[in-house]
Motif scaffolding. Structure first.
Motif, mmCIF file in Angstrom:
data_model
loop_
_atom_site.group_PDB
_atom_site.id
_atom_site.type_symbol
_atom_site.label_atom_id
_atom_site.label_comp_id
_atom_site.label_asym_id
_atom_site.label_seq_id
_atom_site.Cartn_x
_atom_site.Cartn_y
_atom_site.Cartn_z
ATOM 1 N N ALA A 56 39.967 50.002 -40.682
ATOM 2 C CA ALA A 56 38.957 49.952 -39.628
ATOM 3 C C ALA A 56 38.415 48.531 -39.469
ATOM 4 O O ALA A 56 38.170 48.067 -38.348
ATOM 5 C CB ALA A 56 37.816 50.921 -39.935
ATOM 6 N N ARG A 57 38.237 47.822 -40.581
ATOM 7 C CA ARG A 57 37.772 46.441 -40.503
ATOM 8 C C ARG A 57 38.869 45.524 -39.961
ATOM 9 O O ARG A 57 38.584 44.592 -39.206
ATOM 10 C CB ARG A 57 37.313 45.959 -41.873
ATOM 11 N N GLU A 85 38.759 45.849 -36.355
ATOM 12 C CA GLU A 85 37.598 45.153 -35.800
ATOM 13 C C GLU A 85 37.853 43.655 -35.676
ATOM 14 O O GLU A 85 37.579 43.048 -34.626
ATOM 15 C CB GLU A 85 36.382 45.401 -36.695
ATOM 16 N N GLY A 87 40.510 42.935 -33.066
ATOM 17 C CA GLY A 87 39.946 43.126 -31.736
ATOM 18 C C GLY A 87 39.047 41.977 -31.323
ATOM 19 O O GLY A 87 39.026 41.579 -30.151
ATOM 20 N N ALA A 88 38.293 41.418 -32.292
ATOM 21 C CA ALA A 88 37.433 40.270 -31.992
ATOM 22 C C ALA A 88 38.262 39.043 -31.638
ATOM 23 O O ALA A 88 37.908 38.278 -30.730
ATOM 24 C CB ALA A 88 36.525 39.982 -33.183
ATOM 25 N N ARG A 118 33.956 38.508 -41.160
ATOM 26 C CA ARG A 118 34.084 39.968 -41.138
ATOM 27 C C ARG A 118 35.351 40.438 -41.845
ATOM 28 O O ARG A 118 35.505 41.622 -42.133
ATOM 29 C CB ARG A 118 34.088 40.468 -39.691
#
Length: 232
Positions: free
Chosen positions: A42-43, A46, A49-50, A76
Motif C-alpha cells: 500500500a505504501r 502511494e 502514485g506520488a 514516505r
C-alpha cells in the motif's frame, strides 16, 4: 509428485485474480521496485502514485525534478530517503544516456541482453530483471521474489541452502519441467505465489491451518507431524 498447475489453481481459487502492479514498461517497473524499502505494498502504491502525479514517470521528468519535490515523496518510502532520491536520479540518467530516454527498446533484444541491460540499474539483480521482463510479457521460466521462493521451497521444490542464490537456482531447476509455457500463466503464478507468501505462508509463524495448499505441502506435513508427537 506435487503438480505446479494444481497448486496455482488452488491459490487462484483462494485469492482470486491477482493484482498487477500499476507500472507499464521496464522504466516504470524499475521505479516500482525502487519506490520503498521494507514497507507494505500500500505504501509502495502511494509513493509510486506520488511520483506519477507530482513528477511524471519519464526519465526526462525525473531527471529534471528538484530535490524539494523528490525528497518528501522519498521520505514516505521508508529508511534512507536521500539514497532513494539518488537512485531515482541514477535510473533517469542511465535511461537517458544509455537508452536514449526510452527503455522499452530492450524488449526487442534477446532475453539475455535485455536482462543484462536491466541489471545496469540500482538494486536490480538477476531475479529483479527476470520479474520485470515477465511483467512486460517476456519470459524464460518463472522468476521469483523471496515470498514466492519460500512458498515453493516449503511445498517441496528445491532445497533450502544458506546461500539465497543457490536456493533460488535449486527451486527453479526442480520446478522447470512443470512450468506452463504461456507468459500470462507464468505472470499469474508469480503474482499468486508472492501474495500467498505475504499473506499466509509468512517467513515467521506461517498460518498453515488456513493454507489452501497445505495438503500438498512438505512444510505443513512436517509441522503437523511434529505437533502430533507425544510429549515424553
Amino acid at each position: 509428485m506435487r503438480k505446479f498447475t494444481q497448486i496455482i489453481q488452488h491459490l487462484r481459487n483462494y485469492y482470486g485474480k491477482p493484482e498487477i502492479p500499476p507500472a507499464n514498461g521496464p522504466f516504470e517497473l524499475i521505479l516500482w521496485e525502487n519506490a520503498v524499502y521494507l514497507l507494505p505494498d500500500a505504501r509502495r502504491l502511494e509513493v509510486f502514485g506520488a511520483l506519477r502525479a507530482q513528477v511524471g514517470l519519464t526519465a526526462t521528468a525525473l531527471d529534471a525534478a528538484p530535490d524539494a519535490v523528490l525528497l518528501p515523496i522519498a521520505i514516505r518510502g521508508g529508511m534512507r530517503p536521500e539514497m532513494r532520491v539518488f537512485r531515482w536520479r541514477q535510473i533517469a540518467q542511465i535511461t537517458l544516456t544509455q537508452f536514449g530516454g526510452c527503455l522499452d527498446s530492450i524488449l526487442e533484444q534477446p532475453y539475455a541482453e535485455a536482462k543484462k541491460a536491466l541489471k545496469l540499474f540500482p538494486t536490480i539483480g538477476d531475479p529483479g530483471a527476470e520479474r520485470i521482463l515477465l511483467l512486460c510479457g517476456v519470459a524464460n521460466g518463472l522468476p521469483l521474489e523471496s515470498n514466492g521462493l519460500r512458498v515453493l521451497n516449503r511445498i517441496g521444490w528445491g532445497h533450502a541452502q544458506r546461500n539465497y542464490g543457490a536456493t533460488y537456482r535449486s527451486v527453479q531447476d526442480d520446478l522447470k519441467p512443470q512450468l506452463p509455457v504461456h507468459v500470462e500463466r507464468l505472470k499469474e503464478a508469480h503474482l499468486l505465489l508472492r501474495t500467498h507468501g505475504k499473506t499466509l505462508c509468512k517467513e515467521n509463524m506461517p498460518l498453515c491451518h488456513r493454507c489452501p495448499v497445505s495438503a500438498s505441502c512438505r512444510y505443513a506435513e512436517n509441522t503437523t507431524a511434529s505437533l502430533a508427537k507425544p510429549v515424553r
